[in-house]
Design a protein around this motif. Structure first.
Motif, short mmCIF file in Angstrom:
data_model
loop_
_atom_site.label_atom_id
_atom_site.label_comp_id
_atom_site.label_asym_id
_atom_site.label_seq_id
_atom_site.Cartn_x
_atom_site.Cartn_y
_atom_site.Cartn_z
N GLU A 79 0.83 -1.21 0.00
CA GLU A 79 0.00 0.00 0.00
C GLU A 79 0.86 1.25 0.00
N ALA A 80 1.92 1.25 0.78
CA ALA A 80 2.80 2.42 0.83
C ALA A 80 3.44 2.64 -0.53
N PHE A 81 3.84 1.59 -1.19
CA PHE A 81 4.46 1.71 -2.50
C PHE A 81 3.43 2.22 -3.53
N GLN A 82 2.19 1.73 -3.44
CA GLN A 82 1.16 2.16 -4.37
C GLN A 82 0.81 3.63 -4.16
N ARG A 83 0.79 4.11 -2.91
CA ARG A 83 0.49 5.50 -2.64
C ARG A 83 1.59 6.42 -3.18
N SER A 84 2.82 5.97 -3.02
CA SER A 84 3.90 6.85 -3.50
C SER A 84 3.89 6.93 -5.02
N ARG A 85 3.41 5.98 -5.74
CA ARG A 85 3.34 6.04 -7.21
C ARG A 85 2.17 6.90 -7.66
N ASP A 107 1.18 9.51 -6.25
CA ASP A 107 1.50 10.94 -6.05
C ASP A 107 2.17 11.56 -7.20
#
Length: 102
Positions: free
Chosen positions: A94-100, A102
């Motif tokens: 989830e953290a990786f998906q959120r940073s992409r 952005d």
């Protein structure tokens, strides 16, 4: 004059008259006593072996129960570890998906 035999003379005469019979009786009585002792020892040893067998069976059962409990505890611990790993993987995804995004 009548000679009255003394006690020692009476015992000696009785032994001379019945000595062989008394010896055979004592031998048979001694043999029976030895046989009884050996038989008692044999039954005592047999009872001791049976008791040891029961104690060994009880100890084996206790060890098997302990192993089963240990396996269950290990399985529960492994399940918790796997759950934590999945949760951490999902969190990182989830953290990786959120940073992409952005």
């Amino acid at each position: 004059m009548t000679d009255k035999p003394t006690l020692l003379d009476s015992v000696a005469q009785t032994f001379r008259d019945h000595g062989l019979t008394a010896a055979i009786t004592a031998l048979m009585g001694g043999s029976l006593a030895i046989a009884a002792t050996v038989t008692r020892k044999a039954f005592t040893n047999e009872a001791m072996l049976e008791r040891l067998d029961r104690e060994l069976a009880a100890e084996r059962e206790r060890v098997d129960r302990q192993r089963a409990e240990d396996r269950m505890a290990d399985a529960d611990r492994l399940q918790r570890i796997e759950t934590d790993i999945r949760a951490m993987r999902d969190l990182m995804f989830e953290a990786f998906q959120r940073s992409r995004a952005d």
